[in-house]
Design a protein around this motif. Sequence first.
Motif, PDB file in Angstrom:
ATOM      1  N   ASP A 102       0.826  -1.294   0.001  1.00  0.00           N
ATOM      2  CA  ASP A 102       0.010  -0.241   0.087  1.00  0.00           C
ATOM      3  C   ASP A 102       0.797   1.298   0.065  1.00  0.00           C
ATOM      4  OD1 ASP A 102      -2.736   1.467   0.452  1.00  0.00           O
ATOM      5  OD2 ASP A 102      -1.558   1.975   2.506  1.00  0.00           O
ATOM      6  N   LYS A 103       1.809   1.203   0.838  1.00  0.00           N
ATOM      7  CA  LYS A 103       2.790   2.257   0.697  1.00  0.00           C
ATOM      8  C   LYS A 103       3.508   2.516  -0.372  1.00  0.00           C
ATOM      9  CE  LYS A 103       5.281   3.241   4.585  1.00  0.00           C
ATOM     10  NZ  LYS A 103       6.354   3.192   5.639  1.00  0.00           N
ATOM     11  N   PHE A 104       3.998   1.515  -1.133  1.00  0.00           N
ATOM     12  CA  PHE A 104       4.642   1.527  -2.289  1.00  0.00           C
ATOM     13  C   PHE A 104       3.786   2.118  -3.300  1.00  0.00           C
ATOM     14  CE2 PHE A 104       6.153  -0.438  -6.281  1.00  0.00           C
ATOM     15  CZ  PHE A 104       7.581   0.168  -6.003  1.00  0.00           C
ATOM     16  N   ASP A 105       2.606   1.691  -3.476  1.00  0.00           N
ATOM     17  CA  ASP A 105       1.374   1.926  -4.354  1.00  0.00           C
ATOM     18  C   ASP A 105       1.190   3.684  -4.357  1.00  0.00           C
ATOM     19  OD1 ASP A 105       1.252  -0.375  -5.602  1.00  0.00           O
ATOM     20  OD2 ASP A 105      -0.272  -0.902  -4.515  1.00  0.00           O
ATOM     21  N   ARG A 106       1.246   4.226  -3.047  1.00  0.00           N
ATOM     22  CA  ARG A 106       0.856   5.567  -2.787  1.00  0.00           C
ATOM     23  C   ARG A 106       1.999   6.390  -3.235  1.00  0.00           C
ATOM     24  NH1 ARG A 106       0.502   6.648   2.412  1.00  0.00           N
ATOM     25  NH2 ARG A 106       1.223   4.626   3.215  1.00  0.00           N
ATOM     26  N   LEU A 107       3.018   5.839  -3.224  1.00  0.00           N
ATOM     27  CA  LEU A 107       4.199   6.698  -3.572  1.00  0.00           C
ATOM     28  C   LEU A 107       4.341   6.530  -5.293  1.00  0.00           C
ATOM     29  CD1 LEU A 107       7.221   5.317  -1.371  1.00  0.00           C
ATOM     30  CD2 LEU A 107       6.558   7.896  -1.387  1.00  0.00           C
ATOM     31  N   LEU A 108       4.040   5.628  -5.710  1.00  0.00           N
ATOM     32  CA  LEU A 108       4.071   5.515  -7.188  1.00  0.00           C
ATOM     33  C   LEU A 108       3.014   6.427  -7.693  1.00  0.00           C
ATOM     34  CD1 LEU A 108       6.255   3.404  -6.846  1.00  0.00           C
ATOM     35  CD2 LEU A 108       5.068   1.984  -8.641  1.00  0.00           C
ATOM     36  N   LYS A 109       1.859   6.330  -7.243  1.00  0.00           N
ATOM     37  CA  LYS A 109       0.644   6.992  -7.629  1.00  0.00           C
ATOM     38  C   LYS A 109       0.997   8.665  -7.832  1.00  0.00           C
ATOM     39  CE  LYS A 109      -4.156   8.194  -7.174  1.00  0.00           C
ATOM     40  NZ  LYS A 109      -5.354   7.788  -6.606  1.00  0.00           N
ATOM     41  N   LEU A 110       1.350   9.142  -6.877  1.00  0.00           N
ATOM     42  CA  LEU A 110       1.472  10.715  -6.699  1.00  0.00           C
ATOM     43  C   LEU A 110       2.950  10.939  -7.268  1.00  0.00           C
ATOM     44  CD1 LEU A 110       0.724  13.459  -5.855  1.00  0.00           C
ATOM     45  CD2 LEU A 110       1.544  13.048  -3.629  1.00  0.00           C
ATOM     46  N   ASN A 111       3.957  10.384  -6.839  1.00  0.00           N
ATOM     47  CA  ASN A 111       5.442  10.955  -7.406  1.00  0.00           C
ATOM     48  C   ASN A 111       5.512  10.616  -8.893  1.00  0.00           C
ATOM     49  OD1 ASN A 111       5.435  11.287  -4.583  1.00  0.00           O
ATOM     50  ND2 ASN A 111       7.287  10.401  -4.355  1.00  0.00           N
ATOM     51  N   LEU A 112       5.347   9.326  -9.166  1.00  0.00           N
ATOM     52  CA  LEU A 112       5.376   8.923 -10.458  1.00  0.00           C
ATOM     53  C   LEU A 112       4.386   9.339 -11.510  1.00  0.00           C
ATOM     54  CD1 LEU A 112       7.841   5.935 -10.341  1.00  0.00           C
ATOM     55  CD2 LEU A 112       8.453   8.262 -10.453  1.00  0.00           C
ATOM     56  N   LYS A 113       3.226   8.508 -11.209  1.00  0.00           N
ATOM     57  CA  LYS A 113       1.995   8.722 -12.097  1.00  0.00           C
ATOM     58  C   LYS A 113       1.473  10.064 -12.331  1.00  0.00           C
ATOM     59  CE  LYS A 113      -2.828   7.467 -12.743  1.00  0.00           C
ATOM     60  NZ  LYS A 113      -4.160   7.165 -12.066  1.00  0.00           N
ATOM     61  N   GLY A 114       1.558  10.926 -11.175  1.00  0.00           N
ATOM     62  CA  GLY A 114       1.017  12.309 -11.124  1.00  0.00           C
ATOM     63  C   GLY A 114       1.970  13.098 -11.984  1.00  0.00           C
ATOM     64  N   SER A 115       3.369  12.986 -12.001  1.00  0.00           N
ATOM     65  CA  SER A 115       4.339  13.801 -12.412  1.00  0.00           C
ATOM     66  C   SER A 115       4.330  13.500 -14.042  1.00  0.00           C
ATOM     67  CB  SER A 115       5.552  13.485 -11.950  1.00  0.00           C
ATOM     68  OG  SER A 115       5.534  13.999 -10.523  1.00  0.00           O
ATOM     69  N   PHE A 116       4.263  12.070 -14.231  1.00  0.00           N
ATOM     70  CA  PHE A 116       4.364  11.722 -15.614  1.00  0.00           C
ATOM     71  C   PHE A 116       3.081  12.334 -16.333  1.00  0.00           C
ATOM     72  CE2 PHE A 116       3.337   9.031 -19.214  1.00  0.00           C
ATOM     73  CZ  PHE A 116       4.738   8.715 -19.740  1.00  0.00           C
ATOM     74  N   PHE A 117       1.804  12.301 -15.986  1.00  0.00           N
ATOM     75  CA  PHE A 117       0.769  12.676 -16.706  1.00  0.00           C
ATOM     76  C   PHE A 117       0.410  14.259 -16.826  1.00  0.00           C
ATOM     77  CE2 PHE A 117      -0.162   8.087 -16.652  1.00  0.00           C
ATOM     78  CZ  PHE A 117      -0.279   7.967 -17.936  1.00  0.00           C
ATOM     79  N   LEU A 118       1.150  14.864 -15.529  1.00  0.00           N
ATOM     80  CA  LEU A 118       1.060  16.342 -15.725  1.00  0.00           C
ATOM     81  C   LEU A 118       1.928  16.857 -16.787  1.00  0.00           C
ATOM     82  CD1 LEU A 118       0.358  19.155 -14.338  1.00  0.00           C
ATOM     83  CD2 LEU A 118       2.357  18.750 -12.932  1.00  0.00           C
ATOM     84  N   LEU A 119       3.039  16.272 -16.902  1.00  0.00           N
ATOM     85  CA  LEU A 119       4.120  16.545 -17.874  1.00  0.00           C
ATOM     86  C   LEU A 119       3.543  16.367 -19.356  1.00  0.00           C
ATOM     87  CD1 LEU A 119       5.776  17.190 -15.685  1.00  0.00           C
ATOM     88  CD2 LEU A 119       7.750  16.342 -17.114  1.00  0.00           C
ATOM     89  N   GLN A 120       2.653  15.019 -19.344  1.00  0.00           N
ATOM     90  CA  GLN A 120       2.242  14.561 -20.811  1.00  0.00           C
ATOM     91  C   GLN A 120       1.060  15.322 -21.106  1.00  0.00           C
ATOM     92  OE1 GLN A 120      -0.866  11.671 -21.166  1.00  0.00           O
ATOM     93  NE2 GLN A 120       0.559  10.387 -22.164  1.00  0.00           N
TER      94      GLN A 120
END
Length: 257
Positions: A102-120
């Motif tokens: 759960d902690k790992f998934d929360r990190l990936l959702k905001l730190n990676l998914k959020g950043s990736f799609f904001l830039l996209q």
Amino acid sequence: MSRTKAAIITGAGSGIGFEIARQLSHQGNLIVINDLDEALCNKAAEKIRAVGGTCIAIAGDAGETVVIDEMVRQAQKMGILWKTVANAGLTAYGDFIDCSEDKFDRLLKLNLKGSFFLLQRSAHAMIEQGEGGRMVTMSSVTAVQAHPSLAAYGMTKAALKMLARALVPELTPHGILVNSIAPGAVQTERTLSEDPDYGRKWGSIYPTGRTCLPEDIAKATLFLLSEDNEMINGQTLIVDGGWTTLGPVPGDIEFPT
């Protein structure tokens, strides 16, 4: 007559994100800010408007594409979306051996998914506008140097460093430059709430004799976002007073679990 440049900054309710937004507004940019905390987000926007800035607050989870799309839509309504800062991020402490899914998934959702799609999504808008742009991801010194209790977090921040590099061949032909900022220890409302002695502890081992302040990170970010930056592209700028050249951790710091 060209339209005024607009900027998106996520995680801007306080700390580094707010200071970036404040300084961009002072330069005359139209601002869209985001924060998960609605009250904090609205208060930050009011502070910017109180000194003559134009700012829209979009509260919500920056890891959700529906929130990202709304930020981009509002920025384009205001002016030319030309500056995007993927600042929102989650810090999660804990030993690698005990890290939960759960902690790992929360990190990936905001730190990676959020950043990736904001830039996209921002890149889509910038390409459509045809006027280029600047984007910055918010990495960390933990992307380049191991740190106790931050294996998963450091991994996400290293990915943001790589994202800035990976976008160079695709976005540079459109006049869009992407870079990353890697802050060291920054004295903010959050870090002081976690440890009132934060500044002294980290400042004691920083070559500059003090920790970073949000203003230090904002100044570096604003240069990478500016039209003065024509040739810095795909790079990560470490802003840590030289700490990563030495790398000691204060002996009296206890890391949360």
